[in-house]
Design a protein around this motif. Structure first.
Motif, short mmCIF file in Angstrom:
data_model
loop_
_atom_site.label_atom_id
_atom_site.label_comp_id
_atom_site.label_asym_id
_atom_site.label_seq_id
_atom_site.Cartn_x
_atom_site.Cartn_y
_atom_site.Cartn_z
N UNK A 315 0.87 -1.12 -0.07
CA UNK A 315 -0.04 0.12 -0.01
C UNK A 315 0.93 0.99 -0.17
N UNK A 316 0.74 2.10 -1.04
CA UNK A 316 1.68 3.28 -1.26
C UNK A 316 0.91 4.45 -1.24
N UNK A 317 1.42 5.04 -0.05
CA UNK A 317 0.96 6.62 0.30
C UNK A 317 1.81 7.53 -0.23
N UNK A 318 1.68 8.71 -1.07
CA UNK A 318 2.23 9.34 -1.38
C UNK A 318 1.90 10.72 -1.17
N UNK A 319 2.86 11.70 -0.41
CA UNK A 319 2.10 13.05 -0.06
C UNK A 319 3.33 14.24 -0.16
N UNK A 320 3.10 15.46 -0.22
CA UNK A 320 3.88 16.40 -0.34
C UNK A 320 3.95 16.89 1.14
N UNK A 321 5.42 17.08 1.72
CA UNK A 321 5.63 17.61 2.84
C UNK A 321 5.27 19.05 2.88
N UNK A 322 4.48 19.47 3.95
CA UNK A 322 4.21 20.92 3.92
C UNK A 322 5.58 21.68 4.28
N UNK A 323 5.38 22.82 3.56
CA UNK A 323 6.66 23.84 4.04
C UNK A 323 7.97 23.36 3.65
N UNK A 324 7.87 22.44 2.79
CA UNK A 324 9.25 21.75 2.03
C UNK A 324 9.22 21.42 0.54
N UNK A 325 10.12 21.30 -0.16
CA UNK A 325 10.09 20.94 -1.16
C UNK A 325 10.36 19.24 -1.52
#
Length: 560
Positions: A315-325
């Motif tokens: 199960x693959x969860x991909x998310x953009x970390x806030x306040x970072x690149x």
């Protein structure tokens, strides 16, 4: 810094000494000229006092030795001169400035070039009575005599200049070392600090300001040392946690380069730590995973999906970390869970099919019994069997639909009118709606791209719940609002409502609010679970608002 300071100071000293030397020579020369002018004035006055009516002018002018004495007539002709001149051929002197000054009664010394000898002289003249008239007595000395004196004293000036320059050079060198020494210590400390070597050794304070800087550097060094030690400890803890956690974790920057990866992820993709800093394409060839990471980088949309690799399901969860690149990917091994779920689905499906046949038969036999029954005492029992059989069949039908939704491999979406589906469901439930005298309103329309059967199941379950758990003379309002890229369906009722504690579980399988009332109303507890699965299947957003005694409002946002 030391070299620049030394050179700059030497240049300033050199310019200053040269300027001082030049000024001294100039002042000395000017003083000598002034002294010479005074001397010429005194000699002229003394010489003029010696002239009388019986004086032989030729003999008179020869007493000058190094001093030139000239006697000039009132008309400007030369009567006598220390220098051997042809007096008949001598130029008229009346227009000379020193003669004019004497004639006007304000004698003064003048420096000019002699037209006769082509040499610069200092001239001074006096008007002196002689015989029945007067003559001009003029005395002059060559400027070269004064310059010769200056040249004799110049070596002494140069020697003094050399001694002063040498002393200044030595003093500047000493002072440069003295001034730069604390800054050398500052430079050394900063250099050590840049290499990560934190020291706070005491140093001799040459200057108070330098001492303040050194103490500040020591304080900063101590703070940085403690901070880096703390950060190192935290990093060690984080690395330990990351490498011992059960999930595979890796993060990439905006250029899709791997900046962090733990041991589990290395094992999943069969790579080594050398993968750090490289592009995600070096990590995996799974295009689904790579495209999902790229989409998250570009749009910041979080995603959740399954991938298969080496016979395992993650199960693959991909998310953009806030306040970072950074974009974080977490892979959880759900192989066993998926297999167990699949076995459960197969069991429920098989069990439902197996149960459906005998229940249908029981229902048929019970209906025959009801038709042929003449005993009024048995009618209530027969009707009870019918209700429970219908409830069991409804439950099995819901389980089969859930199983079908969970195992749907491919979708065949098509444009579907929501208003048309709502009208079909209302016609089907018209008897139940009329039985409770419920007012049913439909407002708006919109087209959704999905399988028509899925839309029908979603709308049917929402409206069934709105009618089933409504009050007599209640209201059911269906609103469809179409925007540019989204369509929104809202089903609201004026029924019993749902408490805030139960709202978080209302979409679970077999969960029912007020179970005794649900049984009386014929609910199976699977309707909203089916709605949730359909929304998850298409990525639609499902939300609920409800208050006890005021009713419930469920909204489905059809994205895209």
């Amino acid at each position: 810094m030391k070299k620049r300071l030394f050179i700059s100071t030497v240049i300033i000293m050199f310019v200053g000494l040269v300027g001082f030397f030049s000024a001294s020579v100039y002042i000395n020369h000017a003083n000598n000229l002034d002294m010479a002018k005074n001397s010429v004035t005194k000699i002229t006055k003394i010489t003029a006092g010696l002239l009388n009516d019986g004086t032989d002018l030729a003999a008179f002018v020869r007493v000058g030795y190094d001093t030139r004495i000239t006697v000039i007539a009132p008309d400007g002709t030369v009567l006598a001169d220390t220098q051997p001149l042809n007096l008949n051929m001598a130029e008229n002197r009346l227009n000379r400035p020193e003669i004019q000054a004497a004639l006007q009664g304000s004698p003064a010394a003048y420096i000019r070039r002699s037209d006769t000898l082509s040499v610069r002289f200092i001239y001074y003249a006096l008007k002196v009575e002689y015989g029945d008239g007067y003559v001009f007595v003029r005395v002059s000395i060559p400027v070269s005599a004064i310059n010769a004196y200056l040249l004799r004293t110049l070596p002494l000036f140069l020697f003094i200049l050399f001694i002063v320059a040498l002393l200044c050079f030595t003093l500047i060198r000493y002072m440069a070392n003295h001034f730069v020494k604390p800054f050398t210590v500052v430079e050394k400390k900063l250099r050590l600090l840049s290499r990560g070597e934190y020291t706070s050794e005491p140093v001799a304070e040459t200057f108070e300001e330098a001492g303040v800087i050194l103490r500040e550097i020591d304080d900063i060094s101590t703070i940085l040392h403690d901070t880096f030690n703390s950060l190192r400890d935290e990093k060690n803890k984080s690395d330990y946690i990351l490498n011992n956690i059960g999930e595979g974790i890796f993060a990439v920057d905006e250029n899709k380069n791997i900046v962090l990866i733990n041991k589990v992820a290395l094992d999943i993709f069969s790579v080594t730590n050398a993968i750090s800093g490289k592009n995600i394409h070096f990590l995996t060839g799974n295009e689904i995973l790579v495209k999902a990471v790229e989409e998250c980088i570009n749009t910041s949309y979080n995603t959740l999906f399954d991938i298969k690799t080496d016979g395992k399901i993650y199960s693959t969860a991909i998310r953009r970390l806030p306040e970072t690149k950074l974009t974080l990917t977490v892979l959880s091994d759900v192989t066993e869970n998926r297999e167990n779920a699949k076995r459960r689905e197969e069991f429920f499906t098989n069990a439902s099919h197996e149960l459906k046949t005998p229940l249908t038969a029981i229902k048929g036999f019970n209906e025959l019994t009801l038709i042929n029954n003449t005993d009024e005492n048995l009618r209530n029992f027969i009707n009870g069997i019918t209700r429970q059989t219908d409830r069991m069949l409804l439950l099995i039908e819901g389980m089969l639909k859930l199983s079908e939704l969970e195992s749907t491999p491919l979708l065949n979406p098509e444009p579907v009118s929501l208003a048309q589906i709502v009208n079909e469901v209302r016609d089907t439930m018209e008897a139940a709606i009329n039985q409770k005298d419920i007012t049913f309103d439909l407002d708006g329309d919109g087209t959704v791209t999905a399988e028509q059967s899925h839309i029908y199941e979603l709308v049917k379950n929402l409206i069934e719940n709105a009618v089933r758990y409504n009050n007599r003379n209640g209201k059911v309002i269906v609103k469809i609002h179409h925007r540019k890229n989204t369509t929104e369906l809202t089903v609201s009722d004026s029924g019993i409502g749902i408490s805030s504690e139960e709202q978080t579980r209302i979409f679970e399988r077999f969960y029912r609010v007020e179970k005794s009332r649900s049984q009386r109303s014929g609910g199976s507890g699977l309707g909203l679970a089916i709605v949730k699965h359909i929304c998850a299947l298409y990525g639609w957003t499902l939300s609920l608002k409800s208050k006890i005694g005021l009713g419930t409002e469920i909204t489905v946002l059809f994205n895209g």
